[in-house]
Enzyme design. Structure first.
Site, PDB file in Angstrom:
ATOM      1  N   CYS A   1     -26.407  -4.325  -9.660  1.00  0.00           N
ATOM      2  CA  CYS A   1     -26.403  -3.915  -8.253  1.00  0.00           C
ATOM      3  C   CYS A   1     -25.718  -2.559  -8.086  1.00  0.00           C
ATOM      4  CB  CYS A   1     -25.682  -4.970  -7.414  1.00  0.00           C
ATOM      5  SG  CYS A   1     -25.520  -4.531  -5.671  1.00  0.00           S
TER       6      CYS A   1
ATOM      7  N   CYS B   1     -23.552  -0.465  -3.047  1.00  0.00           N
ATOM      8  CA  CYS B   1     -22.437   0.300  -2.501  1.00  0.00           C
ATOM      9  C   CYS B   1     -22.573   1.786  -2.819  1.00  0.00           C
ATOM     10  CB  CYS B   1     -21.103  -0.239  -3.014  1.00  0.00           C
ATOM     11  SG  CYS B   1     -20.896  -0.172  -4.811  1.00  0.00           S
TER      12      CYS B   1
ATOM     13  N   CYS C   1     -20.656  -7.512 -10.588  1.00  0.00           N
ATOM     14  CA  CYS C   1     -21.528  -6.534  -9.933  1.00  0.00           C
ATOM     15  C   CYS C   1     -22.929  -6.513 -10.558  1.00  0.00           C
ATOM     16  CB  CYS C   1     -20.924  -5.129 -10.016  1.00  0.00           C
ATOM     17  SG  CYS C   1     -19.532  -4.856  -8.902  1.00  0.00           S
TER      18      CYS C   1
ATOM     19  N   ASP D   1       0.777  -1.238   0.000  1.00  0.00           N
ATOM     20  CA  ASP D   1       0.000   0.000   0.000  1.00  0.00           C
ATOM     21  C   ASP D   1       0.810   1.290   0.000  1.00  0.00           C
ATOM     22  OD1 ASP D   1      -2.478   1.410   0.002  1.00  0.00           O
ATOM     23  OD2 ASP D   1      -2.279   1.737   2.147  1.00  0.00           O
TER      24      ASP D   1
ATOM     25  N   CYS E   1     -14.505   4.990   6.807  1.00  0.00           N
ATOM     26  CA  CYS E   1     -15.929   4.704   6.601  1.00  0.00           C
ATOM     27  C   CYS E   1     -16.039   3.343   5.915  1.00  0.00           C
ATOM     28  CB  CYS E   1     -16.567   5.784   5.718  1.00  0.00           C
ATOM     29  SG  CYS E   1     -18.308   5.514   5.328  1.00  0.00           S
TER      30      CYS E   1
ATOM     31  N   CYS F   1     -19.786   1.617   2.157  1.00  0.00           N
ATOM     32  CA  CYS F   1     -19.868   1.037   0.813  1.00  0.00           C
ATOM     33  C   CYS F   1     -19.388  -0.410   0.815  1.00  0.00           C
ATOM     34  CB  CYS F   1     -19.111   1.879  -0.205  1.00  0.00           C
ATOM     35  SG  CYS F   1     -17.315   1.974   0.047  1.00  0.00           S
TER      36      CYS F   1
ATOM     37  N   CYS G   1     -21.991  -4.339   0.320  1.00  0.00           N
ATOM     38  CA  CYS G   1     -21.792  -5.253  -0.811  1.00  0.00           C
ATOM     39  C   CYS G   1     -22.450  -6.613  -0.556  1.00  0.00           C
ATOM     40  CB  CYS G   1     -20.296  -5.444  -1.057  1.00  0.00           C
ATOM     41  SG  CYS G   1     -19.927  -6.572  -2.428  1.00  0.00           S
TER      42      CYS G   1
END
Length: 385
Positions: A201, A204, A198, A144, A251, A254, A258
């Site tokens: 949908c 999210c 996905c 990361d 947060c 989202c 899922c």
């Protein structure tokens, strides 16, 4: 002879590929798949569009590293194979439950224990050391912090796909995956990418409190609560503050929305268990933290990296949104804090917790030596000239 050489090389690839997968499993990773250095040709242009639109906000490091970030071979020209590792960090319950408890602070699931960067990088270094010795190849590991686009690489390797919330989604582990990667000069067997599942949908997208998704598969960090509470150092848009609620670090909305989370398998034994005191910390207690207490309380946690002042700024927003008048006393004290970021948010919180006349009386008695422009703006926003 050429056929024999090719067969020998393929056997070597099979052996090394099997070795790195076995090492990953032994060290507790839930997923380990491989892609090539040229697997994300579209990533550079997508990143460029994101930055050119200003959607990266104040994350200037993204703009500064856009060339290296957009192509793994620019970061390291000799890389041939990229191994991507996934670790399931899914919570035991829906983390959005705390949003109904405004007197408590909501900390993102990933930050409720030790900093995952340290944990995962340590394991990757173990794998890389053994792999390099076995393969006689060079390796580099990333978690990361380097200019590596791990989500597109993970999708190319088949760990999952980038969902409409732009995060990785796995049919096996839902939206809860930590990612790490190992770049190597060795030739390994390449996995197939995962298809997008996905469909129609948009759970999210609809779950986002601040409408941070201009369109499916696009995000505007300037409206994202994770960005605002973690990366953003300055004053937070007053129009967005009420939407933040009691989210004081990150947060999960989202991710938690899922539907693929329903099918997530049980996490591995390597999963980081949440600290009990970080699941539902008291806003009242968090408002009392000075720098030393903040560092002690969040020792080993990624929360520590944003510093006490930015964190208390976030907690003050939660206090202002809580409707809990009992927080007003501490907010009054924090209007005199050495940090302008804290003083400014204390003013905003008080303006929401006190009756208009009571706030006006307090404002009339405040010290007249405030010189910080952002803090003065907060007084004006609150109706005090």
């Amino acid at each position: 002879m050429p056929e024999r050489t090719a067969a020998k090389e393929q056997k070597r690839r099979d052996t090394l590929t099997g070795f790195v997968r076995a090492e990953a499993q032994a060290l507790g990773f839930d997923l380990c798949r491989i892609t090539g250095a040229d697997a994300i040709p579209e990533a550079k242009d997508r990143l460029g569009e994101f930055i050119d639109a200003g959607r990266h906000g104040t994350m200037e490091w993204m703009a500064e590293t856009r060339d290296r970030r957009g192509d793994p071979r620019t970061l390291w020209s000799d890389v041939k194979s990229i191994v991507v590792f996934g670790l399931n960090y899914g919570p035991d319950e829906d983390p959005r439950g705390i949003l109904a408890k405004p007197e408590m602070g909501a900390i993102s699931v990933y930050a409720r224990n030790r900093d995952y960067h340290d944990v995962i990088k340590g394991r990757l270094k173990e794998i890389a050391t053994r792999f390099a010795a076995r393969a006689g190849a060079d390796v580099k590991v990333f978690v990361d912090t380097a200019p590596v686009m791990e989500k597109p690489l993970a999708a190319a390797a088949g760990l999952g796909w980038q969902g409409k919330h732009t995060n990785l989604v796995s049919r096996i582990h839902g939206s809860w995956l930590f990612l790490g990667s190992m770049f190597t000069t060795a030739e390994l067997n390449i996995d197939e990418p995962e298809a997008d599942h996905c469909g129609s949908c948009r759970a999210c997208l609809d779950a986002c409190p601040t409408d941070a998704f201009p369109a499916p598969y696009q995000i505007d960090a300037r409206r994202c609560i994770s960005y605002l509470t973690i990366e953003h150092k300055g004053s937070i848009d007053p129009h967005l503050r009420p939407l933040i609620g009691n989210r004081i670090y990150g947060c999960d909305d989202c991710l938690a929305a899922c539907p693929w989370n329903k099918f997530a398998r049980e996490a591995s034994e390597m999963k980081l268990q949440a600290r009990e005191d970080l699941k539902e910390p008291s806003i009242e207690y968090l408002l009392s933290l000075d720098d030393a207490a903040f560092r002690t309380f969040f020792s080993g946690s990624p929360v520590k990296r944003i510093g006490r002042d930015r964190f208390v700024r976030n907690v003050l927003i939660a206090a202002g949104n809580s409707g809990e008048r009992r927080f007003a006393g501490r907010c009054r004290e924090l209007t005199l804090d050495p940090s302008p970021a804290v003083r400014g948010m204390a003013v905003w919180a008080l303006s929401r917790l006190l009756e208009t006349s009571e706030f006006a009386t307090f404002a009339a008695q405040r010290p007249s030596d405030e010189s910080d422009s952002d803090v003065l703006d907060e007084w004006r926003l609150a109706g005090v000239a």
